[in-house]
Motif scaffolding. Sequence first.
Motif, PDB file in Angstrom:
ATOM      1  N   UNK A 179       0.833  -1.205   0.000  1.00 35.62           N
ATOM      2  CA  UNK A 179       0.000   0.000   0.000  1.00 35.62           C
ATOM      3  C   UNK A 179       0.867   1.255   0.000  1.00 35.62           C
ATOM      4  N   UNK A 180       1.989   1.203   0.687  1.00 37.46           N
ATOM      5  CA  UNK A 180       2.912   2.346   0.667  1.00 37.46           C
ATOM      6  C   UNK A 180       3.455   2.587  -0.738  1.00 37.46           C
TER       7      UNK A 180
ATOM      8  N   UNK B 233      -8.837   2.819   4.776  1.00 33.38           N
ATOM      9  CA  UNK B 233      -9.847   3.427   5.648  1.00 33.38           C
ATOM     10  C   UNK B 233      -9.368   4.736   6.250  1.00 33.38           C
ATOM     11  N   UNK B 234      -8.101   4.779   6.647  1.00 32.78           N
ATOM     12  CA  UNK B 234      -7.570   5.992   7.263  1.00 32.78           C
ATOM     13  C   UNK B 234      -7.551   7.159   6.281  1.00 32.78           C
ATOM     14  N   UNK B 235      -7.142   6.889   5.047  1.00 36.27           N
ATOM     15  CA  UNK B 235      -7.094   7.963   4.053  1.00 36.27           C
ATOM     16  C   UNK B 235      -8.487   8.410   3.634  1.00 36.27           C
ATOM     17  N   UNK B 236      -9.455   7.509   3.713  1.00 34.21           N
ATOM     18  CA  UNK B 236     -10.830   7.883   3.380  1.00 34.21           C
ATOM     19  C   UNK B 236     -11.454   8.775   4.446  1.00 34.21           C
TER      20      UNK B 236
ATOM     21  N   UNK C 271      -9.587   9.283  -4.161  1.00 37.49           N
ATOM     22  CA  UNK C 271     -10.273   8.621  -5.273  1.00 37.49           C
ATOM     23  C   UNK C 271      -9.886   7.144  -5.360  1.00 37.49           C
ATOM     24  N   UNK C 272      -8.571   6.884  -5.233  1.00 38.61           N
ATOM     25  CA  UNK C 272      -8.106   5.496  -5.279  1.00 38.61           C
ATOM     26  C   UNK C 272      -8.702   4.688  -4.130  1.00 38.61           C
ATOM     27  N   UNK C 273      -8.609   5.228  -2.928  1.00 38.26           N
ATOM     28  CA  UNK C 273      -9.110   4.502  -1.755  1.00 38.26           C
ATOM     29  C   UNK C 273     -10.621   4.291  -1.838  1.00 38.26           C
ATOM     30  N   UNK C 274     -11.331   5.261  -2.355  1.00 41.56           N
ATOM     31  CA  UNK C 274     -12.781   5.138  -2.510  1.00 41.56           C
ATOM     32  C   UNK C 274     -13.119   4.000  -3.483  1.00 41.56           C
TER      33      UNK C 274
ATOM     34  N   UNK D 172     -12.139  -2.562   0.324  1.00 35.69           N
ATOM     35  CA  UNK D 172     -10.948  -1.982   0.936  1.00 35.69           C
ATOM     36  C   UNK D 172      -9.704  -2.835   0.853  1.00 35.69           C
ATOM     37  N   UNK D 173      -9.760  -3.936   0.103  1.00 33.48           N
ATOM     38  CA  UNK D 173      -8.644  -4.883   0.046  1.00 33.48           C
ATOM     39  C   UNK D 173      -7.915  -4.764  -1.299  1.00 33.48           C
ATOM     40  N   UNK D 174      -6.717  -4.184  -1.279  1.00 30.16           N
ATOM     41  CA  UNK D 174      -5.970  -4.010  -2.535  1.00 30.16           C
ATOM     42  C   UNK D 174      -5.593  -5.354  -3.158  1.00 30.16           C
ATOM     43  N   UNK D 175      -5.469  -6.385  -2.336  1.00 34.54           N
ATOM     44  CA  UNK D 175      -5.035  -7.680  -2.861  1.00 34.54           C
ATOM     45  C   UNK D 175      -6.128  -8.359  -3.690  1.00 34.54           C
TER      46      UNK D 175
END
Length: 228
Positions: free
Chosen positions: A29-30, A62-65, A91-94, A102-105
């Motif tokens: 995520x980083x 979630x934190x960035x949202x 926008x990406x996190x949304x 919420x799962x990038x994987x």
Amino acid sequence: MVKNTLMEIYDKMSAAFGPRHWWPAESDFEVIVGAILTQSVSWKNVEKAISNLKAANLLSVDALLTVDKDKLTGLIKPTIYYNQKALKLKNFCNYIKHNYNGDIYKLFENDIWQMRKELLSINGIGPETADSIILYAAKKPIFVVDAYTRRIFSRLGFFPNNVTYQVMQDLFMKNLPPNVELYNEYHGLIVELGKAYCKKNKPLCTKCPINTHCLWMTNKNDQVNVTG
């Protein structure tokens, strides 16, 4: 052959600089956050912004949202265009929240081209950012090109200066095996060469490890010989 030439260039850069171990990050995520923040700014500035986000415990979807946009903007201020980049992060996190819980994987489970299509559909995510996410975070073989690639390989004679992103990417992907580690290292070496030698205004041609491949340097020397 183009393939052989590209590998000769790679080998010479690798011998000069060694392994680049790019992309520097503690989590996938980083990597994504860095890919969004790094456009048009030096990596040192991105590191400052990411350090601020870590200190505020904001390196998650979630934190960035939930973080206030003004607070987020202040934390990533070391990067330029920080107002736009704050929106891009949200926008990406949304998108990940609504489409992948919420799962990038889960996004990473898609094949390369479906993943790329989805990333490019997110407002603010362009080809370089999307491909950086695919290669460095999802660890799928897609070649990332950037301003350094354009400058260096235009001077080498591979492309005109106004070449499109897609044409540059196609040349590498059609002539190099689809290998994540190779694409990773090649891009990192291009960045290092662009910073150390193939500078925009004052390139250090005589010291460049790949100057024997450089059409731009040859033409420059011919001009000196004719007019000197």
